[in-house]
Write a protein that holds these residues in place. Structure first.
Motif, short mmCIF file in Angstrom:
data_model
loop_
_atom_site.label_atom_id
_atom_site.label_comp_id
_atom_site.label_asym_id
_atom_site.label_seq_id
_atom_site.Cartn_x
_atom_site.Cartn_y
_atom_site.Cartn_z
N TYR A 160 0.80 -1.23 0.00
CA TYR A 160 0.00 0.00 0.00
C TYR A 160 0.83 1.27 0.00
O TYR A 160 0.28 2.37 -0.13
CB TYR A 160 -1.05 -0.06 1.12
CG TYR A 160 -2.16 -0.99 0.65
CD1 TYR A 160 -3.28 -0.49 0.01
CD2 TYR A 160 -2.01 -2.37 0.74
CE1 TYR A 160 -4.25 -1.33 -0.51
CE2 TYR A 160 -2.97 -3.22 0.23
CZ TYR A 160 -4.09 -2.70 -0.40
OH TYR A 160 -5.02 -3.54 -0.93
N GLU A 189 -5.73 -1.42 -11.91
CA GLU A 189 -6.74 -1.12 -10.90
C GLU A 189 -6.46 0.23 -10.28
O GLU A 189 -5.46 0.88 -10.59
CB GLU A 189 -6.74 -2.21 -9.82
CG GLU A 189 -5.41 -2.33 -9.09
CD GLU A 189 -5.30 -3.58 -8.23
OE1 GLU A 189 -6.30 -3.99 -7.61
OE2 GLU A 189 -4.19 -4.15 -8.19
N THR A 216 -15.70 -7.15 -4.31
CA THR A 216 -16.72 -6.33 -4.97
C THR A 216 -16.73 -6.61 -6.47
O THR A 216 -17.79 -6.67 -7.09
CB THR A 216 -16.48 -4.84 -4.71
OG1 THR A 216 -16.10 -4.67 -3.34
CG2 THR A 216 -17.72 -4.01 -5.00
N1 PMP Z 1 -7.65 -3.45 -5.42
C1 PMP Z 1 -6.96 -2.99 -4.36
C2 PMP Z 1 -5.53 -2.62 -4.54
C3 PMP Z 1 -7.59 -2.87 -3.11
O1 PMP Z 1 -6.92 -2.42 -2.04
C4 PMP Z 1 -8.95 -3.22 -2.99
C5 PMP Z 1 -9.64 -3.08 -1.66
N2 PMP Z 1 -9.49 -4.25 -0.89
C6 PMP Z 1 -9.62 -3.69 -4.12
C7 PMP Z 1 -8.94 -3.79 -5.32
C8 PMP Z 1 -11.06 -4.09 -4.06
O2 PMP Z 1 -11.20 -5.24 -3.29
P1 PMP Z 1 -12.56 -5.55 -2.51
O3 PMP Z 1 -13.65 -5.40 -3.49
O4 PMP Z 1 -12.37 -6.95 -2.06
O5 PMP Z 1 -12.67 -4.57 -1.41
#
Ligand code: PMP
Length: 296
Positions: A160, A189, A216
């Protein structure tokens, strides 16, 4: 934002503890090296008035898989953690909340494996967003971490730093958020969300491999299937996104949130007239267990 106050309770290695009194060790590998894994989960007040954690099993499964991917011991059952989470929510009087479990490492300044991990579950209030706003997005100068350098499907804390850099860059340039490419320049993403774009009534999302496969994102694909909206996972170029009718981010915190523009190029369709908007409404209904899925 006030994530906690003097009354806030968290769950720390099996005990309910005041957040203001909870302690961890300054010699933990997690602090020095980002060697920890976490989850981002939401609970919603359903239309029936109950507090429900959305896709709790899926999130705690991913937490376990993330820990195993980076060789951290993981000894907790989903049942233990889900029960603890419901109790933490209740002790803090929360229904619409964000839930943040973190599995972290003990004292160890070397790189060798540990024989124990620790866990904390923190919760704070988070109103459902259900996206009235649209986002202005820019292509980040940062790319997502190379999957040959990191276990990219693990939600590991150290990854992160990349998200923080990209998000801060976007905001410094006057945008709401960043879109990152993978190491080959294809669309990957956002900093904490997956993306879809819409073209001619069909949705497209980057295939797995160089992204965190979001829960999601999986829910959106399920909803597409249920609503008869065509969806395809594939390799996506930035040019395709610029030529799209609409686009959105999806993630636990972001829910489904539409884009207004991408690199200052507005989208071809009015958000209100897109199938993306139908997915957004269906997602809101799904998490709150509402009967009516999509408005006519
Ligand atoms: N990509 C990243 C880098 C994330 O941090 C997240 C959040 N967890 C997502 C995608 C979406 O994941 P989710 O739908 O499981 O929250």
């Amino acid at each position: 934002a006030a994530y906690y106050n003097n009354e806030t309770i968290l769950w720390l290695n099996g005990e309910f503890v005041k957040a203001s009194e909870a302690k961890m060790d300054f010699y933990s590998q997690s602090l020095h090296y980002g060697y920890a894994v976490f989850e981002g989960i939401r609970s919603y007040k359903t239309t029936g008035g109950e507090t429900k954690i959305f896709k709790a099993e899926e999130h705690f499964d991913r937490l376990r898989n993330s820990a195993r991917a980076i060789n951290m011991p993981y000894t907790w059952s989903n049942e233990t953690l889900i029960n603890a989470t419901y109790e933490v929510l209740q002790r803090n009087n929360l229904d619409n909340a964000y839930i943040r479990p973190v599995v972290y490492a003990p004292v160890n300044m070397s790189f060798v494996k540990n024989d124990v991990s620790y866990i904390v579950i923190e919760v704070w209030e988070m109103a459902p967003f259900f996206g009235e706003k649209l986002l202005r997005i820019m292509t980040s100068s940062f790319q997502r971490p190379n999957p040959k350098a990191f276990k990219i499907t693990a939600k590991a804390s150290g990854h992160y730093v990349n998200s923080i850099l990209a998000s801060q860059e976007a905001k410094a340039n006057g945008y709401d958020e960043a879109l990152l490419t993978d190491m080959n320049g294809y669309v990957a993403e956002g900093v904490g969300a997956n993306m879809f774009y819409e073209k001619d009534g069909k949705l497209f999302t980057p295939a797995t491999g160089n992204i965190l496969p979001g829960i999601t994102r999986a829910t959106v694909l399920e909803l597409c299937h249920e609503l008869g909206i065509e969806a395809e996972e594939k390799q996506i170029t930035l040019a395709e996104v610029k030529d799209a009718d609409a686009a959105f981010f999806c993630g636990t915190a972001a829910e489904v949130i539409g884009w207004e523009s991408f690199d200052d190029i507005p989208f071809k369709k009015n958000w209100k007239e897109t199938v993306s908007r139908k997915i957004q409404q269906a997602y809101s209904a799904r998490v709150t267990e509402a009967d009516i899925v999509v408005e006519a």
